[in-house]
Design a protein around this motif. Structure first.
Motif, PDB file in Angstrom:
ATOM      1  N   LEU A   9      74.379   0.913  75.281  1.00 35.20           N
ATOM      2  CA  LEU A   9      74.460   1.102  74.222  1.00 35.20           C
ATOM      3  C   LEU A   9      73.525  -0.133  73.390  1.00 35.20           C
ATOM      4  CD1 LEU A   9      76.590  -0.459  72.404  1.00 35.20           C
ATOM      5  CD2 LEU A   9      77.055  -2.451  73.708  1.00 35.20           C
ATOM      6  N   ILE A  10      73.723   0.539  72.284  1.00 34.60           N
ATOM      7  CA  ILE A  10      72.293   0.059  71.228  1.00 34.60           C
ATOM      8  C   ILE A  10      72.706  -0.672  70.361  1.00 34.60           C
ATOM      9  CG2 ILE A  10      70.297   1.393  69.592  1.00 34.60           C
ATOM     10  CD1 ILE A  10      70.531   3.563  71.206  1.00 34.60           C
ATOM     11  N   VAL A  11      72.369  -2.002  70.451  1.00 36.09           N
ATOM     12  CA  VAL A  11      73.343  -3.199  69.620  1.00 36.09           C
ATOM     13  C   VAL A  11      71.419  -2.890  68.573  1.00 36.09           C
ATOM     14  CG1 VAL A  11      73.571  -5.307  68.722  1.00 36.09           C
ATOM     15  CG2 VAL A  11      73.993  -4.324  71.675  1.00 36.09           C
ATOM     16  N   GLN A  12      71.685  -2.395  67.786  1.00 31.00           N
ATOM     17  CA  GLN A  12      71.269  -2.974  66.173  1.00 31.00           C
ATOM     18  C   GLN A  12      71.479  -2.605  64.976  1.00 31.00           C
ATOM     19  OE1 GLN A  12      67.905  -3.016  64.701  1.00 31.00           O
ATOM     20  NE2 GLN A  12      66.936  -2.413  66.581  1.00 31.00           N
ATOM     21  N   GLU A  13      70.830  -2.590  63.600  1.00 28.98           N
ATOM     22  CA  GLU A  13      71.325  -2.730  62.227  1.00 28.98           C
ATOM     23  C   GLU A  13      70.554  -1.755  61.611  1.00 28.98           C
ATOM     24  OE1 GLU A  13      70.685  -6.735  60.852  1.00 28.98           O
ATOM     25  OE2 GLU A  13      73.149  -7.687  61.561  1.00 28.98           O
ATOM     26  N   ASP A  33      74.731   9.160  77.336  1.00 34.86           N
ATOM     27  CA  ASP A  33      75.392   9.210  76.424  1.00 34.86           C
ATOM     28  C   ASP A  33      74.987   7.132  75.492  1.00 34.86           C
ATOM     29  OD1 ASP A  33      77.703   9.642  75.063  1.00 34.86           O
ATOM     30  OD2 ASP A  33      78.779   8.745  76.256  1.00 34.86           O
ATOM     31  N   ALA A  34      75.519   8.036  74.427  1.00 33.63           N
ATOM     32  CA  ALA A  34      75.248   6.167  73.802  1.00 33.63           C
ATOM     33  C   ALA A  34      76.189   5.857  72.370  1.00 33.63           C
ATOM     34  CB  ALA A  34      73.026   6.257  73.309  1.00 33.63           C
ATOM     35  N   ARG A  35      76.481   4.996  72.464  1.00 35.06           N
ATOM     36  CA  ARG A  35      77.119   4.301  71.792  1.00 35.06           C
ATOM     37  C   ARG A  35      76.463   3.368  70.524  1.00 35.06           C
ATOM     38  NH1 ARG A  35      79.246   7.682  72.671  1.00 35.06           N
ATOM     39  NH2 ARG A  35      81.655   7.957  74.001  1.00 35.06           N
ATOM     40  N   TYR A  36      76.965   2.509  70.065  1.00 33.27           N
ATOM     41  CA  TYR A  36      76.015   2.094  68.837  1.00 33.27           C
ATOM     42  C   TYR A  36      76.878   0.854  68.188  1.00 33.27           C
ATOM     43  CZ  TYR A  36      73.242   6.371  68.804  1.00 33.27           C
ATOM     44  OH  TYR A  36      72.515   7.042  69.322  1.00 33.27           O
ATOM     45  N   ALA A  37      76.344   0.111  68.247  1.00 26.16           N
ATOM     46  CA  ALA A  37      76.542  -1.707  67.445  1.00 26.16           C
ATOM     47  C   ALA A  37      76.393  -2.114  66.420  1.00 26.16           C
ATOM     48  CB  ALA A  37      77.748  -3.072  68.320  1.00 26.16           C
ATOM     49  N   LYS A  38      76.736  -2.472  65.226  1.00 23.30           N
ATOM     50  CA  LYS A  38      75.920  -3.524  63.957  1.00 23.30           C
ATOM     51  C   LYS A  38      76.708  -4.567  64.022  1.00 23.30           C
ATOM     52  CE  LYS A  38      73.926   0.658  61.759  1.00 23.30           C
ATOM     53  NZ  LYS A  38      73.947   1.666  60.611  1.00 23.30           N
ATOM     54  N   THR A  39      77.541  -5.165  64.778  1.00 23.74           N
ATOM     55  CA  THR A  39      78.123  -6.093  64.450  1.00 23.74           C
ATOM     56  C   THR A  39      78.479  -6.557  65.977  1.00 23.74           C
ATOM     57  OG1 THR A  39      81.146  -4.775  63.896  1.00 23.74           O
ATOM     58  CG2 THR A  39      79.585  -4.836  61.850  1.00 23.74           C
ATOM     59  N   GLU A  40      79.077  -8.295  65.466  1.00 22.52           N
ATOM     60  CA  GLU A  40      79.986  -9.073  66.910  1.00 22.52           C
ATOM     61  C   GLU A  40      80.880  -7.525  67.431  1.00 22.52           C
ATOM     62  OE1 GLU A  40      81.843 -12.838  68.700  1.00 22.52           O
ATOM     63  OE2 GLU A  40      81.607 -12.248  66.290  1.00 22.52           O
ATOM     64  N   ILE A  55      72.462  -2.210  78.017  1.00 19.55           N
ATOM     65  CA  ILE A  55      72.277  -2.266  76.740  1.00 19.55           C
ATOM     66  C   ILE A  55      70.854  -2.972  75.928  1.00 19.55           C
ATOM     67  CG2 ILE A  55      72.972  -3.933  75.313  1.00 19.55           C
ATOM     68  CD1 ILE A  55      75.764  -4.775  77.155  1.00 19.55           C
ATOM     69  N   ILE A  56      70.452  -2.011  75.431  1.00 19.88           N
ATOM     70  CA  ILE A  56      69.441  -2.474  74.626  1.00 19.88           C
ATOM     71  C   ILE A  56      70.223  -3.096  72.756  1.00 19.88           C
ATOM     72  CG2 ILE A  56      67.499  -0.903  73.104  1.00 19.88           C
ATOM     73  CD1 ILE A  56      67.714   1.585  75.390  1.00 19.88           C
ATOM     74  N   SER A  57      69.050  -3.833  72.313  1.00 24.58           N
ATOM     75  CA  SER A  57      69.706  -4.306  71.572  1.00 24.58           C
ATOM     76  C   SER A  57      68.270  -5.032  70.967  1.00 24.58           C
ATOM     77  CB  SER A  57      70.412  -6.007  72.162  1.00 24.58           C
ATOM     78  OG  SER A  57      71.025  -6.938  70.976  1.00 24.58           O
ATOM     79  N   SER A  58      68.111  -5.515  69.599  1.00 18.17           N
ATOM     80  CA  SER A  58      67.364  -5.983  68.813  1.00 18.17           C
ATOM     81  C   SER A  58      67.803  -7.083  68.557  1.00 18.17           C
ATOM     82  CB  SER A  58      66.911  -5.517  67.543  1.00 18.17           C
ATOM     83  OG  SER A  58      66.734  -6.192  66.708  1.00 18.17           O
ATOM     84  N   HIS A  59      66.614  -8.738  68.384  1.00 17.70           N
ATOM     85  CA  HIS A  59      66.835  -9.753  68.327  1.00 17.70           C
ATOM     86  C   HIS A  59      67.148 -10.095  66.822  1.00 17.70           C
ATOM     87  CE1 HIS A  59      62.469  -9.828  67.113  1.00 17.70           C
ATOM     88  NE2 HIS A  59      62.699 -10.686  66.461  1.00 17.70           N
TER      89      HIS A  59
END
Length: 222
Positions: A9-13, A33-40, A55-59
């Motif tokens: 899961l890549i959490v990145q705007e 296999d990746a999924r992406y999240a920009k919102t809560e 989970i790979i997440s930006s701050h």
């Protein structure tokens, strides 16, 4: 999707950062296999349905915060490795996030190390999970043993190498009525053995201390 693929899961705007991460992972030996999240809402949906293995997440977010991510993972007790992607974040703040649940962190200037870091984070988390499961199983076994020890109708004594009574179950305490006496001094089991049986008991105890199994019958002084 390959069943052996690592679910990420890549959490990145920033779309540019997403493309860069994808490119580096595709050039590595990692099957993912990746999924992406920009919102809560996207984050919660993918965590609960996709069940990511890392989970790979930006701050940096405008719609929700890194603290909210970490709070949710901690509250739900999710054993998901969490890698923080940092830019110009101060080292003190990075260390603070490591205390809050971040497992690893990497800078944008060092992203080529991301595949190795993913594997390292997953292995470390799995070892921690295995250790916690083993400790939990041990606690359950100890609880069952304690319940057995307390509820068995026969008298049970735990003795030290010098025949001192280390522990006794409630039935044994009731039999001897020595609860208050044990608090005053260390009582030896040889003190309560019927004298004619004392020699046989000492031989039995010595054999048990050497790891041998033997049964014996003896009497306790009234």
């Amino acid at each position: 999707m390959n069943s052996n693929s690592i679910r990420i899961l890549i959490v990145q705007e920033q779309q540019s950062d997403i493309k860069l991460i994808e490119s580096i992972l595709k050039d590595s030996d990692i099957d993912f296999d990746a999924r992406y999240a920009k919102t809560e809402n996207e984050f919660l949906k993918h965590v609960n349905r996709f069940h990511p293995e890392v989970i790979i997440s930006s701050h940096q977010f405008t719609k929700f915060s890194l603290d909210e991510e970490l709070d949710y993972i901690r509250k739900e007790n999710l054993m998901i490795p969490f890698i923080l992607l940092v830019g110009s974040m101060p080292e003190e703040l990075v260390q603070n996030y490591l205390k809050k649940g971040v497992d690893e962190y990497i800078t944008r200037y060092n992203l080529l190390q991301l595949p190795n870091l993913i594997l390292k984070a997953i292995d470390s988390k799995q070892l921690k999970k295995t250790k916690e499961e083993a400790e939990e199983n041990l606690r359950h076994k100890e609880d069952r043993l304690n319940r057995f020890f307390d509820n068995i109708p026969e008298s049970i004594f735990e003795l030290g190498f010098g025949c001192e009574i280390m522990l006794m179950n409630p039935v044994a305490e009731e039999l001897l009525n020595f609860r208050s006496k044990l608090k005053l001094r260390k009582l030896k089991f040889t003190d309560i053995i019927h004298k004619p049986d004392l020699k046989s008991f000492k031989e039995f105890h010595a054999m048990v201390c050497r790891g041998q199994k033997k049964e014996i019958q003896f009497r306790i002084e009234n």
